[in-house]
Design a protein around this motif. Structure first.
Motif, mmCIF file in Angstrom:
data_model
loop_
_atom_site.group_PDB
_atom_site.id
_atom_site.type_symbol
_atom_site.label_atom_id
_atom_site.label_comp_id
_atom_site.label_asym_id
_atom_site.label_seq_id
_atom_site.Cartn_x
_atom_site.Cartn_y
_atom_site.Cartn_z
ATOM 1 N N ALA B 166 0.748 -0.918 -0.322
ATOM 2 C CA ALA B 166 -0.306 0.322 -0.203
ATOM 3 C C ALA B 166 0.702 0.857 -0.008
ATOM 4 C CB ALA B 166 -0.547 0.187 0.897
ATOM 5 N N LEU B 172 0.212 4.524 -1.672
ATOM 6 C CA LEU B 172 -1.058 5.447 -1.078
ATOM 7 C C LEU B 172 -0.687 6.909 -0.620
ATOM 8 C CD1 LEU B 172 -3.589 2.683 0.806
ATOM 9 C CD2 LEU B 172 -4.179 4.093 -1.710
ATOM 10 N N HIS B 173 -0.668 7.835 -0.722
ATOM 11 C CA HIS B 173 -0.492 9.633 -0.247
ATOM 12 C C HIS B 173 -0.385 9.432 1.367
ATOM 13 C CE1 HIS B 173 0.966 13.156 0.213
ATOM 14 N NE2 HIS B 173 -0.417 12.890 1.283
ATOM 15 N N ALA B 174 -1.425 8.871 1.814
ATOM 16 C CA ALA B 174 -1.466 8.731 3.004
ATOM 17 C C ALA B 174 -0.680 7.853 4.452
ATOM 18 C CB ALA B 174 -3.385 8.277 3.860
ATOM 19 N N LEU B 175 -0.435 7.132 3.874
ATOM 20 C CA LEU B 175 0.684 5.842 4.560
ATOM 21 C C LEU B 175 2.368 6.724 4.152
ATOM 22 C CD1 LEU B 175 -0.447 2.425 3.590
ATOM 23 C CD2 LEU B 175 -0.745 3.682 5.384
ATOM 24 N N THR B 178 2.897 9.964 5.813
ATOM 25 C CA THR B 178 2.632 9.753 7.175
ATOM 26 C C THR B 178 4.109 9.542 7.919
ATOM 27 O OG1 THR B 178 -0.426 9.456 6.869
ATOM 28 C CG2 THR B 178 1.394 9.064 8.809
#
Lengths: 207, 207
Positions: B166, B172-175, B178
């Protein structure tokens, strides 16, 4: 959860149904061969049409994949259905849905094809981002009203994609051979944690 | 955690170092192109040797991949190191280790190459099963003394593989965007749950 479309027994070699025939054949090829090994020519041969017709309808392989990679569910109907119920049951409802998909051979084939392709190809990774994360998990996390919905959606996606990878692509025996109820019991609390839990909390502290 | 081997600046085009040169080139090719798009001929060209020499040393692509897919750590040293510490800290220690790998560009490239390849190719999936599940996660779960070590190892593997997929393959940008500490806080309790928790327990019941 049934797949939305089933391949009919009688294929139409030409005419108005040709586009759909090509699309169905493409789905079969991507599922069986993976993205890299699927070619427009191979799809055309198997569909019984000229390769120029495939290009005419769909352009290149990436565009064809984007159309063929239909998820075996309708996101706009799924999200409200999952949200309908107790908030602390969302982990179990989502896992029940995932296991329904994985129990249905055709739906499972579509999911694993999409995830395999995402590992190989940016265009397919974009489909996963858009169709799973943006259209399902983000609205789900937002609908539950917790903080950081984007991070929660991504963490949830990482566990679901990882479960499909480990169980059906890498083929870990302990997952493939384990009863559905046991897996659901083990993973549902994790999905619940990601979607509504305190992400800074040490779960073990409560034990 | 540093990678075990680094590519030297001066490559040896022939002689006793040729085998290692081919292996290093193969690692680069698999990491950059993925399994399917890597060819023995491409590796030979890039290494500056005849393709027959590649076959001579390694046989086919699957065998070459199996040798090239060296993990960026030594399992036999890793497991005792992870087991050394409080039992209820294993989730955090394992996640710290995973994040160390993902923070090191070369080590991350090897991990993502292996996982990408596993999605495309049974031979690579077998490497993941053997080198990550059997050599690391199974001994870890067994060493912790909980019930069902095989299932626990597989669940842990599903979350770690899913996180790498992911964050670094699907992107995935959110991962990807973060902070490491936030991700560790969110995922370490899950890994702890899989390795030592009650797999039938509803984590939310304690909230």
């Amino acid at each position: 959860v049934a797949a939305r479309e089933r391949k009919g027994p009688g294929r139409r070699p030409a005419g108005s149904g040709t586009r759909e025939t090509i699309l169905e054949t493409a789905r079969d090829c991507f599922a069986e061969l993976g993205y890299d090994r699927t070619t427009l020519r191979g799809i055309a041969t198997r569909a019984g049409v000229d390769v120029a017709l495939v290009s005419h309808y769909f352009g290149g392989k990436q565009q064809l994949f984007a159309e063929a990679a239909v998820l075996p569910f309708d996101p706009s109907a799924l999200v409200p259905r999952l949200l309908d119920g107790p908030r602390d049951g969302i982990g179990r409802r989502l896992m029940d849905f995932v296991m329904d998909i994985l129990d249905d051979p055709e739906a499972r084939a579509r999911m694993t094809a999409l995830i395999r392709a995402a590992a190989a190809e940016d265009a397919a990774a974009e489909q996963v981002r858009r169709r799973i994360t943006s259209q399902v998990l983000m609205p789900l996390a937002s609908g539950l009203g917790a903080d950081r919905p984007e991070l929660r959606a991504a963490l949830t996606g990482s566990q679901i994609v990882g479960l499909v990878m480990a169980r059906h692509v890498v083929g870990l025996h302990a997952l493939a051979g384990t009863d559905r109820a046991v897996l659901t019991d083990a993973v549902a609390p994790v999905v619940q944690h990601y979607l509504t839990g305190d992400l800074t909390r040490d779960l073990d502290a409560a034990r």
